[in-house]
Design a protein around this motif. Structure first.
Motif, PDB file in Angstrom:
ATOM      1  N   GLU A 124       0.824  -1.212   0.000  1.00  0.00           N
ATOM      2  CA  GLU A 124       0.000   0.000   0.000  1.00  0.00           C
ATOM      3  C   GLU A 124       0.858   1.263   0.000  1.00  0.00           C
ATOM      4  O   GLU A 124       0.537   2.233  -0.690  1.00  0.00           O
ATOM      5  N   VAL A 125       1.950   1.256   0.746  1.00  0.00           N
ATOM      6  CA  VAL A 125       2.850   2.421   0.774  1.00  0.00           C
ATOM      7  C   VAL A 125       3.493   2.605  -0.599  1.00  0.00           C
ATOM      8  O   VAL A 125       3.521   3.714  -1.141  1.00  0.00           O
ATOM      9  N   ILE A 126       4.003   1.509  -1.178  1.00  0.00           N
ATOM     10  CA  ILE A 126       4.644   1.589  -2.501  1.00  0.00           C
ATOM     11  C   ILE A 126       3.617   2.025  -3.544  1.00  0.00           C
ATOM     12  O   ILE A 126       3.892   2.893  -4.375  1.00  0.00           O
ATOM     13  N   HIS A 127       2.420   1.449  -3.478  1.00  0.00           N
ATOM     14  CA  HIS A 127       1.371   1.777  -4.447  1.00  0.00           C
ATOM     15  C   HIS A 127       0.984   3.248  -4.378  1.00  0.00           C
ATOM     16  O   HIS A 127       0.818   3.909  -5.416  1.00  0.00           O
ATOM     17  N   GLU A 128       0.852   3.778  -3.173  1.00  0.00           N
ATOM     18  CA  GLU A 128       0.503   5.189  -2.999  1.00  0.00           C
ATOM     19  C   GLU A 128       1.581   6.101  -3.585  1.00  0.00           C
ATOM     20  O   GLU A 128       1.287   7.150  -4.160  1.00  0.00           O
ATOM     21  N   ASP A 129       2.837   5.679  -3.475  1.00  0.00           N
ATOM     22  CA  ASP A 129       3.952   6.508  -3.926  1.00  0.00           C
ATOM     23  C   ASP A 129       4.272   6.318  -5.408  1.00  0.00           C
ATOM     24  O   ASP A 129       4.680   7.252  -6.077  1.00  0.00           O
ATOM     25  N   PHE A 130       4.068   5.084  -5.914  1.00  0.00           N
ATOM     26  CA  PHE A 130       4.632   4.738  -7.212  1.00  0.00           C
ATOM     27  C   PHE A 130       3.671   4.004  -8.140  1.00  0.00           C
ATOM     28  O   PHE A 130       3.662   4.221  -9.327  1.00  0.00           O
ATOM     29  N   GLY A 131       2.917   3.083  -7.619  1.00  0.00           N
ATOM     30  CA  GLY A 131       2.046   2.284  -8.476  1.00  0.00           C
ATOM     31  C   GLY A 131       2.016   0.829  -8.050  1.00  0.00           C
ATOM     32  O   GLY A 131       0.960   0.252  -7.898  1.00  0.00           O
ATOM     33  N   GLY A 132       3.169   0.226  -7.850  1.00  0.00           N
ATOM     34  CA  GLY A 132       3.208  -1.127  -7.298  1.00  0.00           C
ATOM     35  C   GLY A 132       2.984  -2.243  -8.287  1.00  0.00           C
ATOM     36  O   GLY A 132       3.377  -2.175  -9.434  1.00  0.00           O
TER      37      GLY A 132
END
Length: 192
Positions: A124-132
Motif C-alpha cells: 500500500e505504501v509503494i502503491h501510494e507513492d509509485f504504483g506497485g
C-alpha cells in the motif's frame, strides 16, 4: 517435566493415521500447532500470566504401544531469489529513508514479521507513492492475504465461509514478490 510443559492427549486427529505418508505427517503437525495456538489464545483471553507454549517435539504411541518421536518432516515452502545484477548496498537506502517518508515506512515495516498484513501494508505504501504490482499480481496477493481458505489463521480477514480466489500465491511467494517490488522501487528512487 524438566522445565517443559507436556501436553498429553488421546487424540488430536480423529481416526488412524499412516505416518509413513509425508502429507499425513504434515497434516499432523498442522493440527498439533493449531492445538497449541488454541491453548496460547485461551491463556491470553483469560489473562493467565505465562509464556507462550511452543512445540519442541511430539511423541506418539503406535498400535503396539511403542513410543516414537514424530519427525518434523512435510512440505517445505521455498521460493528461490532471482539473480541480482548488482551487489546489495543498504548504505544507499538509509540516506534516502532519512528524507523520504515512504521509503522510511517501508523499511520499518520490513524490519517486522513479513506476514500477510505487513506485506499488504508495504504494498500500500509503494502503491501510494509509485504504483506497485500489476493487476494480476495484486489480485493474487490480496486474494491470498484476505482469504482464510488460502491463508488459514494468518489471513487478514476472519471469514470462514468465503470462496477460494481463482489465482493464489503462498506466503513465501508473496514475501518474494513484495521484496522484489520494494527493491526495484527503492533502486529507482536512488537512481533518480
Amino acid at each position: 517435566e524438566e522445565d517443559h510443559v507436556v501436553v498429553a492427549t488421546s487424540s488430536i486427529i480423529p481416526g488412524n493415521i499412516d505416518l509413513l505418508t509425508t502429507d499425513n505427517i504434515w497434516e499432523t503437525w498442522l493440527r498439533i500447532t493449531e492445538f497449541i495456538d488454541i491453548i496460547n489464545g485461551a491463556a491470553k483471553i483469560e489473562g493467565v500470566m505465562l509464556n507462550n507454549i511452543s512445540l519442541l517435539k511430539v511423541h506418539y504411541e503406535d498400535p503396539k504401544g511403542k513410543q516414537h518421536i514424530l519427525g518434523n518432516t512435510g512440505e517445505v515452502e521455498v521460493v528461490l531469489p532471482g539473480i541480482r545484477a548488482t551487489t546489495p548496498d543498504v548504505s544507499r537506502m538509509i540516506p534516502l529513508a532519512l528524507k523520504d517518508k515512504a521509503v522510511a515506512k517501508v523499511l520499518r515495516l520490513f524490519s517486522r514479521e513479513l506476514d500477510w498484513v505487513n506485506l499488504c501494508r508495504i504494498h500500500e505504501v509503494i502503491h501510494e507513492d509509485f504504483g506497485g504490482l500489476s493487476g494480476e499480481e495484486l489480485r493474487s496477493l490480496t486474494g491470498s492475504a484476505n482469504n482464510s481458505s488460502v491463508s488459514g489463521d494468518l489471513a487478514r480477514h476472519g471469514k470462514i465461509k468465503s470462496g477460494t480466489p481463482k489465482k493464489t500465491i503462498t506466503l513465501s511467494e508473496a514475501q518474494y514478490l513484495i521484496k522484489r517490488t520494494a527493491r526495484e522501487w527503492i533502486t529507482d528512487k536512488i537512481n533518480i
